[in-house]
Design an enzyme around this catalytic site. Structure first.
Site, PDB file in Angstrom:
ATOM      1  N   GLU A 105       0.797  -1.237  -0.013  1.00 22.07           N
ATOM      2  CA  GLU A 105       0.113   0.056  -0.034  1.00 22.07           C
ATOM      3  C   GLU A 105       0.946   1.070   0.040  1.00 22.07           C
ATOM      4  O   GLU A 105       0.467   2.124  -0.545  1.00 22.07           O
ATOM      5  CB  GLU A 105      -0.789   0.024   1.112  1.00 22.07           C
ATOM      6  N   GLU A 125      -4.403  -9.494   3.560  1.00 25.14           N
ATOM      7  CA  GLU A 125      -5.289  -9.179   4.679  1.00 25.14           C
ATOM      8  C   GLU A 125      -6.377  -9.941   4.914  1.00 25.14           C
ATOM      9  O   GLU A 125      -6.771 -10.274   5.910  1.00 25.14           O
ATOM     10  CB  GLU A 125      -5.936  -7.345   4.388  1.00 25.14           C
TER      11      GLU A 125
HETATM   12  N1  COA Z   1       4.047  -7.998  11.902  1.00 23.62           N
HETATM   13  C1  COA Z   1       4.786  -8.393  13.139  1.00 23.62           C
HETATM   14  N2  COA Z   1       5.600  -9.149  13.079  1.00 23.62           N
HETATM   15  C2  COA Z   1       5.763  -9.686  11.871  1.00 23.62           C
HETATM   16  C3  COA Z   1       4.940  -9.462  10.870  1.00 23.62           C
HETATM   17  C4  COA Z   1       4.094  -8.344  11.023  1.00 23.62           C
HETATM   18  N3  COA Z   1       3.403  -8.095   9.728  1.00 23.62           N
HETATM   19  N4  COA Z   1       5.338 -10.310   9.643  1.00 23.62           N
HETATM   20  C5  COA Z   1       6.432 -11.013  10.352  1.00 23.62           C
HETATM   21  N5  COA Z   1       6.734 -10.797  11.691  1.00 23.62           N
HETATM   22  C6  COA Z   1       7.668 -11.581  12.385  1.00 23.62           C
HETATM   23  C7  COA Z   1       7.332 -12.802  12.825  1.00 23.62           C
HETATM   24  O1  COA Z   1       6.583 -12.819  13.872  1.00 23.62           O
HETATM   25  C8  COA Z   1       8.798 -13.533  12.944  1.00 23.62           C
HETATM   26  O2  COA Z   1       8.918 -13.030  14.404  1.00 23.62           O
HETATM   27  P1  COA Z   1       9.836 -13.974  15.286  1.00 23.62           P
HETATM   28  O3  COA Z   1      11.137 -14.414  14.448  1.00 23.62           O
HETATM   29  O4  COA Z   1       9.848 -13.321  16.367  1.00 23.62           O
HETATM   30  O5  COA Z   1       8.871 -15.483  15.403  1.00 23.62           O
HETATM   31  C9  COA Z   1       9.670 -12.568  12.152  1.00 23.62           C
HETATM   32  O6  COA Z   1       8.737 -11.237  11.981  1.00 23.62           O
HETATM   33  C10 COA Z   1      10.095 -13.314  10.861  1.00 23.62           C
HETATM   34  O7  COA Z   1       8.737 -13.560  10.165  1.00 23.62           O
HETATM   35  P2  COA Z   1       8.624 -15.093   9.542  1.00 23.62           P
HETATM   36  O8  COA Z   1       7.226 -15.358   9.006  1.00 23.62           O
HETATM   37  O9  COA Z   1       9.207 -16.208  10.631  1.00 23.62           O
HETATM   38  O10 COA Z   1       9.784 -15.006   8.333  1.00 23.62           O
HETATM   39  P3  COA Z   1       9.656 -15.564   6.850  1.00 23.62           P
HETATM   40  O11 COA Z   1      10.803 -14.970   5.997  1.00 23.62           O
HETATM   41  O12 COA Z   1       9.306 -17.046   7.061  1.00 23.62           O
HETATM   42  O13 COA Z   1       8.402 -14.859   6.314  1.00 23.62           O
HETATM   43  C11 COA Z   1       6.927 -13.281   5.573  1.00 23.62           C
HETATM   44  C12 COA Z   1       8.341 -13.557   6.055  1.00 23.62           C
HETATM   45  C13 COA Z   1       6.834 -11.677   5.693  1.00 23.62           C
HETATM   46  C14 COA Z   1       6.468 -13.545   4.179  1.00 23.62           C
HETATM   47  C15 COA Z   1       6.112 -13.530   6.789  1.00 23.62           C
HETATM   48  O14 COA Z   1       6.334 -13.032   8.070  1.00 23.62           O
HETATM   49  C16 COA Z   1       4.460 -13.009   6.470  1.00 23.62           C
HETATM   50  O15 COA Z   1       3.746 -13.376   5.847  1.00 23.62           O
HETATM   51  N6  COA Z   1       4.020 -11.673   7.166  1.00 23.62           N
HETATM   52  C17 COA Z   1       2.815 -11.341   7.377  1.00 23.62           C
HETATM   53  C18 COA Z   1       2.862 -10.503   6.101  1.00 23.62           C
HETATM   54  C19 COA Z   1       1.345  -9.840   6.133  1.00 23.62           C
HETATM   55  O16 COA Z   1       0.250 -10.464   6.303  1.00 23.62           O
HETATM   56  N7  COA Z   1       1.202  -8.720   6.044  1.00 23.62           N
HETATM   57  C20 COA Z   1       0.175  -8.017   6.031  1.00 23.62           C
HETATM   58  C21 COA Z   1      -0.322  -7.263   7.419  1.00 23.62           C
HETATM   59  S1  COA Z   1      -1.366  -6.163   7.165  1.00 23.62           S
END
Ligand code: COA
Length: 702
Positions: A105, A125
């Site tokens: 966004e 989302e």
């Molecule tokens: N908010 C807060 N913390 C987040 C986060 C978010 N949106 N996205 C990831 N994290 C944190 C995880 O909880 C994890 O924390 P930890 O190491 O303390 O457990 C750390 O960041 C790493 O994330 P992880 O998912 O383990 O890494 P990855 O490389 O496997 O995946 C992403 C990375 C970004 C693909 C995945 O974290 C993800 O899908 N995040 C959410 C994205 C999302 O839904 N965004 C829209 C929000 S409106």
């Protein structure tokens, strides 16, 4: 600007860099930094253009989800992103890694977008029970059209840079170093005199966004996100993008988005997101402990479980040797594996080359000797303690020192198997769920002696084979965590309600309405009524528990009604058709069983069915927590979502208990105890939490 946003001017280009490890999740500080940076850029005469990029492994991967529980602080997203979009200098962004949610966004607020070839872009989302709330519902349709926007948001999975270029979401794919190439692109735009291009000034292309498409999307939401409200909110927001002026649409999106964030569905989905990550953290485990290398795996047994597990490992790139002394069984098992791969290629899931590579990693052998060099052996032989003990003693003699010996048992005490070896520290349970190549849950069962190194190895292995590995212990009852809650709670209660007058269909429908993909009886027919019965018998559960105890299930099993595989169980089945049909014979059997116990049938409503099944689960979960069989309530929630289909948007049984209120659950269970007697005793932990006014998620053992 702020600790996580920096501004540097290189020649006449302002470079805004975001740095918030590990995934650049957007928090209050970052929004404040972006707001300040773009306000300054807007005012500076020495700046002609701005470039927004991120340090680290990824572009902004979305809003910081932790902030959703505490409330999004000021400046809000609207304000920060408006400052980007309304900047008088051209703003370009370059994305790498995953540009998700609030990250994408932010990019949509920029005037030009580019990305490296392996970047992924998405608005996931809906998977969190919310709608894009930082302008995404209004800006994305303006950039790519209403139809492509809805397809992308409903699709949930992020799209590739190539696809993003195709639909007009980005203007260019960068080749080479992100910063260098992006700066060159900015120079090019300046040289071409490209002006500010505000997304909010665009109109929405509605081609293809007709009633038929909307109905198709609604049907898709009904299937994939059944029971959830967010998809409907999203379609309304897209309508607003089409029909309302930008500012009005954004205001509406903000109001709807704020409401969605605090909804039960969004809270449940956020809980599962964090719980999935929490399961890998084992309290008290030394972080310095490294996993043992596992490259080769031996599987004992070529039945359904053995072949499913073999496929899971081969798919993840490990070499597998399946050992079965029966040449015939082995041949059948290998043929089934090949058939599974053939189906995957026919459905286009994997290529012919991948099929050959994966199938090529699996070999068969008749004797244990071929396991002398493997790093891990998993036995998937018949559930019989004497047989398993023999297997462990033999494996211990054959396998190299340090090799891990694992059991796939779902019910038996692995301590007893470990005692047959001279390496109890290397013995562990790896409880896969059937079909093991599909189901994502892996219960990692530590025995009294399993070493921390072996636990760490199992957790790493789970990730490698893309499973949710949850470490559990061996408790006072059979079945570790998932199956214990299933039998001693949920199904036991469902069987009891059949005796009291609820029909099979009514129970299954009520549980389906709660959000499970299927009810207990359709599931039992799939898993095998005979299997449940033999587990209850062999573990001594039937003998140990006060009656009635699975009276209907046992009566059906005694008649050879084993479920789908025998053509009849709780339902009856036509040959070659898995659809369940009502069987009046079963009604008679239930009536007879009830009459034997002098139980008068009564009308049971759906609420009672849901409460009795789900509260029974929660009560058993409370016992498991108090016994220390799981580390925390969230572990149970992951197990029940991935192993048994507990609806993700309801967060899992323990989250759900907190949502309803532990006090209310406790009081209802006390009422059940008065009404139904015998096994409806509230778990002591439930009582403590109810009296303290707290919940399962915040509870920690002393
Ligand atoms: N908010 C807060 N913390 C987040 C986060 C978010 N949106 N996205 C990831 N994290 C944190 C995880 O909880 C994890 O924390 P930890 O190491 O303390 O457990 C750390 O960041 C790493 O994330 P992880 O998912 O383990 O890494 P990855 O490389 O496997 O995946 C992403 C990375 C970004 C693909 C995945 O974290 C993800 O899908 N995040 C959410 C994205 C999302 O839904 N965004 C829209 C929000 S409106």
């Amino acid at each position: 600007m702020s600790d996580n946003v920096s501004l540097e001017v290189v020649n006449n280009i302002a470079l805004v860099t975001v740095n918030e490890p590990p995934v650049n999740a957007i928090n209050q500080q970052m929004r404040a930094g972006l707001l300040e940076a773009f306000k300054e850029i807007d005012q500076r005469d020495d700046v002609a253009a701005a470039l927004l990029i991120c340090d680290g492994r990824t572009f902004m991967a979305g809003a910081d989800l932790n902030e959703f529980d505490t409330g999004v602080g000021e400046p809000n997203y609207r304000e920060a992103y408006a400052a980007i979009e309304n900047c008088s200098k051209i703003v370009v962004t370059a994305m790498h890694g995953t540009a998700l949610g609030g990250g994408l966004e932010a990019a949509l607020s920029c005037h030009y977008r580019c990305a490296v070839a392996n970047a992924r872009l998405g608005l996931p989302e809906l998977s969190l029970g919310i709608i894009p709330g930082a302008g995404g519902t209004q800006r994305l349709p303006r950039v790519v059209g209403a139809k492509a926007a809805v397809e992308m948001i409903f699709g949930i999975a992020a799209i590739t840079a190539k696809k993003a270029l195709e639909i007009g979401l980005i203007d260019r794919i960068l080749d080479g170093d992100l910063k260098t190439e992006a700066l060159a692109y900015v120079e090019e735009l300046l040289a071409a005199d490209s002006g500010v291009r505000k997304t909010s000034d665009m109109t929405v292309d509605t081609e293809g966004y007709d009633d038929a498409f909307i109905s198709e999307m609604k049907a898709l939401a009904g299937k994939r996100m059944r029971g959830q409200n967010a998809p409907h909110l999203l379609l309304q927001a897209i309508d607003d993008a089409i029909n309302l002026p930008f500012e009005e649409g954004i205001r509406q999106e903000h109001l709807t988005g704020e409401e969605a964030i605090v909804s039960d569905e969004a809270r449940g989905l956020r809980h599962v997101f964090f719980a999935e990550r929490e399961i890998g953290r084992i309290p008290g485990l030394d972080k310095a402990i490294e996993a043992l290398p596992i490259k080769t795996v031996g599987i004992l047994g070529s039945g359904t479980m053995g072949i499913g597990i073999s496929i899971a490992f081969a798919d993840a790139g490990l070499d597998v040797t399946i050992v079965d002394p029966s040449a015939e069984a082995l041949e059948r098992g290998l043929a089934l594996i090949e058939e599974t791969y053939n189906q995957s290629t026919a459905k286009g899931r994997i290529s012919e080359a991948q099929k050959s590579e994966r199938f090529g990693r699996i070999s068969g052998a008749a004797s244990y000797d071929s396991l002398s060099n493997v790093d891990l052996v998993i036995e998937a032989v018949f559930e019989d303690m004497d047989l398993k003990k023999k297997v462990f003693a033999e494996l211990d003699g054959v396998c190299k020192p340090g090799a891990i010996l694992a059991s796939n048992t779902s019910t038996l005490d692995i301590n007893e198997m470990a005692a047959m070896t001279k390496r109890p520290e290397s013995v562990i349970g790896l409880h896969f769920f059937s079909p093991a190549n599909i189901m994502k849950l892996l219960e990692i069962v530590r025995t009294d002696k399993t070493s921390s190194e072996v636990v760490v190895t199992a957790l790493k292995l789970a990730k490698q084979i893309r499973k949710m590995g949850v470490v559990v212990g061996i408790g006072s009852e059979f079945g570790f965590v998932g199956n214990r809650m299933l039998t001693m709670g949920y199904m036991r209660e469902a069987d009891q309600m059949l005796l009291e007058g609820a029909s099979i269909e009514q129970i299954d429908q009520a549980i389906y309405e709660f959000g499970f993909p299927m009810g207990p009886w359709a599931m039992n027919d799939m898993a095998g009524v005979d299997i449940l019965n033999s587990v209850l018998e062999s573990t001594g559960a039937t003998a140990a528990n006060p009656k009635p105890f699975f009276n209907v299930s046992r009566a059906l099993a005694a008649l050879g009604r084993a479920g789908q595989k025998s053509g009849s169980g709780f339902y009856k089945y036509e040959p070659g058709d898995r659809r369940p049909h009502h069987d009046p014979l079963v009604d008679d059997i239930i009536k007879q069983e009830a009459a034997k116990l002098n139980i008068e049938p009564r009308k049971i409503d759906d609420d009672e069915i849901q409460q009795r099944c789900i509260y029974a689960l929660i009560n058993e979960g409370a016992k498991l927590l108090a016994e220390g069989i799981v580390y925390r309530a969230a572990d149970i929630d992951v197990i029940w979502h991935y192993g048994y289909g507990f609806p993700r948007y309801k967060g899992g049984p323990m989250f759900y208990a907190d949502l309803i209120g532990v006090k209310e659950i406790y009081e209802t269970i006390c009422h059940f105890q008065d009404q139904f007697g015998h096994y409806w005793t509230p778990a002591p932990l439930l009582e403590i939490l109810a009296k303290d006014g707290t919940g399962f998620l915040e509870w920690t053992p002393d």
